[in-house]
Design an enzyme around this catalytic site. Structure first.
Site, mmCIF file in Angstrom:
data_model
loop_
_atom_site.group_PDB
_atom_site.id
_atom_site.type_symbol
_atom_site.label_atom_id
_atom_site.label_comp_id
_atom_site.label_asym_id
_atom_site.label_seq_id
_atom_site.Cartn_x
_atom_site.Cartn_y
_atom_site.Cartn_z
ATOM 1 N N GLY A 175 -92.319 -68.122 36.390
ATOM 2 C CA GLY A 175 -93.926 -69.185 36.142
ATOM 3 C C GLY A 175 -95.000 -68.401 37.174
ATOM 4 N N GLN A 226 -101.764 -67.897 42.543
ATOM 5 C CA GLN A 226 -100.680 -66.296 43.150
ATOM 6 C C GLN A 226 -101.634 -65.066 42.545
ATOM 7 O OE1 GLN A 226 -96.950 -68.007 41.744
ATOM 8 N NE2 GLN A 226 -96.356 -66.060 42.788
ATOM 9 N N CYS A 274 -89.246 -65.462 43.629
ATOM 10 C CA CYS A 274 -91.412 -66.223 44.054
ATOM 11 C C CYS A 274 -91.882 -64.400 44.490
ATOM 12 C CB CYS A 274 -92.220 -66.589 45.091
ATOM 13 S SG CYS A 274 -93.787 -66.533 44.980
ATOM 14 N N LEU A 275 -92.777 -64.687 43.209
ATOM 15 C CA LEU A 275 -93.416 -62.989 42.612
ATOM 16 C C LEU A 275 -94.492 -62.906 43.878
ATOM 17 C CD1 LEU A 275 -94.494 -63.606 38.945
ATOM 18 C CD2 LEU A 275 -92.692 -62.624 39.337
ATOM 19 N N HIS A 287 -91.399 -75.632 42.340
ATOM 20 C CA HIS A 287 -91.503 -74.829 42.514
ATOM 21 C C HIS A 287 -92.841 -74.582 41.873
ATOM 22 C CE1 HIS A 287 -90.720 -69.910 44.412
ATOM 23 N NE2 HIS A 287 -91.996 -70.426 43.375
ATOM 24 N N GLU A 288 -93.622 -74.089 41.001
ATOM 25 C CA GLU A 288 -94.670 -73.798 40.692
ATOM 26 C C GLU A 288 -95.734 -75.388 41.046
ATOM 27 O OE1 GLU A 288 -95.735 -71.451 40.052
ATOM 28 O OE2 GLU A 288 -93.959 -70.233 39.442
ATOM 29 N N HIS A 299 -96.755 -74.450 44.295
ATOM 30 C CA HIS A 299 -97.754 -73.541 45.036
ATOM 31 C C HIS A 299 -99.133 -73.703 43.990
ATOM 32 C CE1 HIS A 299 -96.428 -69.428 45.235
ATOM 33 N NE2 HIS A 299 -95.397 -69.914 44.087
#
Length: 195
Positions: A45, A50, A105-106, A147-148, A151
């Protein structure tokens, strides 16, 4: 084009995203770039904050989870086909027992922690053609979505950890924000104020 992923500590990750409409400039190109960036970083994702854009947009491709032998056949089938663009999503309802799963997480490389989330989520969203959809997700699909979604609300998975866990991770998080990290993908680090 592969975009740099914004690292922990950048204020953009704390902004609540703004809704967009079909006139958003070069939206198709942005979505294509986000997909390329997500795949290059081996993510499942990626949310617009991000990559430095405070808008209500994220993408998910949870198909890598479809190979997980611990999941039942139905959930693996759901994840195999869970590849979507979410524009202006809204959570209508979250329900079910909370359960823990190790999330990463990225924007926060090399940190994985158990996060508790509810099992089921019902939501509304628009696709890249701005058609409205209502969708109910459960299990890992719900978790990736939540999760996304966090963000675009300015929330990170580390916010959901206990104060003890946060204290234990403080130095690692500071190092990420200072660029003292080796990620396998391009990152953009916050500009730190000099004292």
């Amino acid at each position: 084009m592969i975009l740099p992923i914004v690292a922990y500590g950048d204020p953009i990750l704390r902004k609540v995203g703004k809704e967009i409409n079909a006139d958003y400039p070069e939206l198709k190109k942005l979505i294509a770039n986000m997909k390329e960036t997500m795949y290059k970083a081996s993510g499942v994702g990626l949310a617009a904050p991000q990559i430095g854009k405070a808008i209500r947009l994220f993408i998910i491709d949870a198909s890598p989870f479809a190979d997980d032998e611990d999941l039942d056949e139905e959930e693996r089938a759901t994840l195999k086909d869970f590849n979507k663009v979410f524009i202006n999503p809204k959570i209508i309802e979250e329900e079910g027992d909370e359960w823990a799963f190790s999330e990463g997480c990225l924007s926060i490389p090399d940190i994985r922690e158990d996060v508790f989330r509810q099992n089921n989520v019902t939501l509304e969203y628009q696709d890249e053609e701005f058609k409205k959809h209502t969708l109910t997700l459960s299990g890992l699909a719900a978790r990736v979505f939540q999760h996304e979604y966090d963000h675009i609300e300015g929330i990170l998975f580390t916010d959901k950890l206990s104060s003890l866990k946060k204290r234990l991770l403080k130095k690692k998080l500071e190092n990420i924000s200072k660029g003292k990290i080796n990620a396998d993908y391009r990152m953009r680090f916050p500009k730190l104020k000099r004292k």
